[in-house]
Enzyme design. Sequence first.
Site, PDB file in Angstrom:
ATOM      1  N   TYR A   1      19.530  56.989  32.015  1.00 18.27           N
ATOM      2  CA  TYR A   1      20.414  55.848  32.262  1.00 18.27           C
ATOM      3  C   TYR A   1      21.217  55.983  33.561  1.00 18.27           C
ATOM      4  O   TYR A   1      21.110  55.107  34.437  1.00 18.27           O
ATOM      5  CB  TYR A   1      21.349  55.601  31.068  1.00 18.27           C
ATOM      6  CG  TYR A   1      22.386  54.547  31.386  1.00 18.27           C
ATOM      7  CD1 TYR A   1      22.020  53.216  31.581  1.00 18.27           C
ATOM      8  CD2 TYR A   1      23.734  54.876  31.531  1.00 18.27           C
ATOM      9  CE1 TYR A   1      22.955  52.246  31.902  1.00 18.27           C
ATOM     10  CE2 TYR A   1      24.682  53.908  31.851  1.00 18.27           C
ATOM     11  CZ  TYR A   1      24.282  52.604  32.034  1.00 18.27           C
ATOM     12  OH  TYR A   1      25.217  51.646  32.374  1.00 18.27           O
TER      13      TYR A   1
ATOM     14  N   LYS B   1      20.818  53.673  37.098  1.00 17.80           N
ATOM     15  CA  LYS B   1      21.911  52.905  37.692  1.00 17.80           C
ATOM     16  C   LYS B   1      22.177  53.346  39.130  1.00 17.80           C
ATOM     17  O   LYS B   1      22.493  52.524  40.003  1.00 17.80           O
ATOM     18  CB  LYS B   1      23.188  53.028  36.852  1.00 17.80           C
ATOM     19  CG  LYS B   1      23.101  52.391  35.480  1.00 17.80           C
ATOM     20  CD  LYS B   1      22.863  50.893  35.527  1.00 17.80           C
ATOM     21  CE  LYS B   1      24.090  50.081  35.878  1.00 17.80           C
ATOM     22  NZ  LYS B   1      23.872  48.625  35.756  1.00 17.80           N
TER      23      LYS B   1
END
EC number: 1.1.1.-
Length: 369
Positions: free
Chosen positions: A159, A163
């Site tokens: 994750y 990002k």
Amino acid sequence: MANSAQAQKLVYLVTGGCGFLGEHVVRMLLQQEPRLHELRIFDLHLGPWLEELKTGPVQVTAIQGDVTQAHEVAAAMAGAHVVIHIAGLVDVFGRASPKTIHEVNVQGTQNVIEACVQTGTQFLVYTSSMEVVGPNIKGHPFYRGNEDTPYEAAHKHPYPRSKALAERLVLEANGRKVQGGLSLVTCALRPTGIYGEGHQIMRDFYHQGLRLGGRLFRAIPTSVEHGRVYVGNVAWMHVLVARELEPRAALMGGQVYFCYDKSPYKSYEDFNMEFLGPCGLRLVGTRPLLPYWLLVLLATLNALLQWLLRPLLLYAPLLNPYTLAVANTTFTVSTNKAQRHFGYEPLFSWEDSRTRTIRWVQALESSAR
């Protein structure tokens, strides 16, 4: 957007407009952007609450679509002046595969950028995350840092890695020529831990506490501090950035801004008790119930079990090596860059943010009966 006729008839596109933050941004735009003519809400799952917005003076257009499908993004964006790209897969528990996280967060963002270029949409605001910076998995504290504070970001988890990649794509796209010959102006916002009405993890903690007879057990030392930000203030910063990106393009283009407010710095658990406490829960213990070494062992075992079981079933516990490192690492920001560059001040005070969140948790309590 450059001439006065257009200025009165702006078209905004919000990707991920039906998510936790997206809904707050949509409602804030309708309240705070008087030049808005049409607001397009693009999401994989459209919320029923959108219907109530269609009776106002602004044309609200709901578009069911997937950011991983480039043609759907481009079709939704045609004729838009500003895109606020919130759509993303937030997953630190391992519910989705690393491949899916990358497709949504990185490829989806690339699709948004390319759609801007194809359609001539000139202004792109991207919702990034503090996890682009940290906390890092080594446990190094980030204490009252700003956008220029040196900090080693080691991204092993899918994750935060996704990002960070997506944010870089957005910032590097600043200045690209779009259809019609103008330059794309981009910037990214990095909210610290968001809380407020609709926050799923807060909801989960509340229901967990109810199941445990009104008790939650301390797992994090009180000395660890986290920066948290009220969702209404995050939404307000998005609206303000979108508004100021054209007149301040030379200053704001290609920039990143931490997104925060005056919420107090506390440990994750102590902060949550600001809302859950008045709703009848109590946090047991002045120190963690389990020693840290045992938590590390349990987190490692959970990660191993998740890997072993993945072909058969989904095992996604709240405790894993990444969530443990984040929870036990101080990460707080103190910066006035957003205030200096585009005049950001929190729209909601801490007292107001707290009251609104408590009222929402109390509504959960009454609906659970």
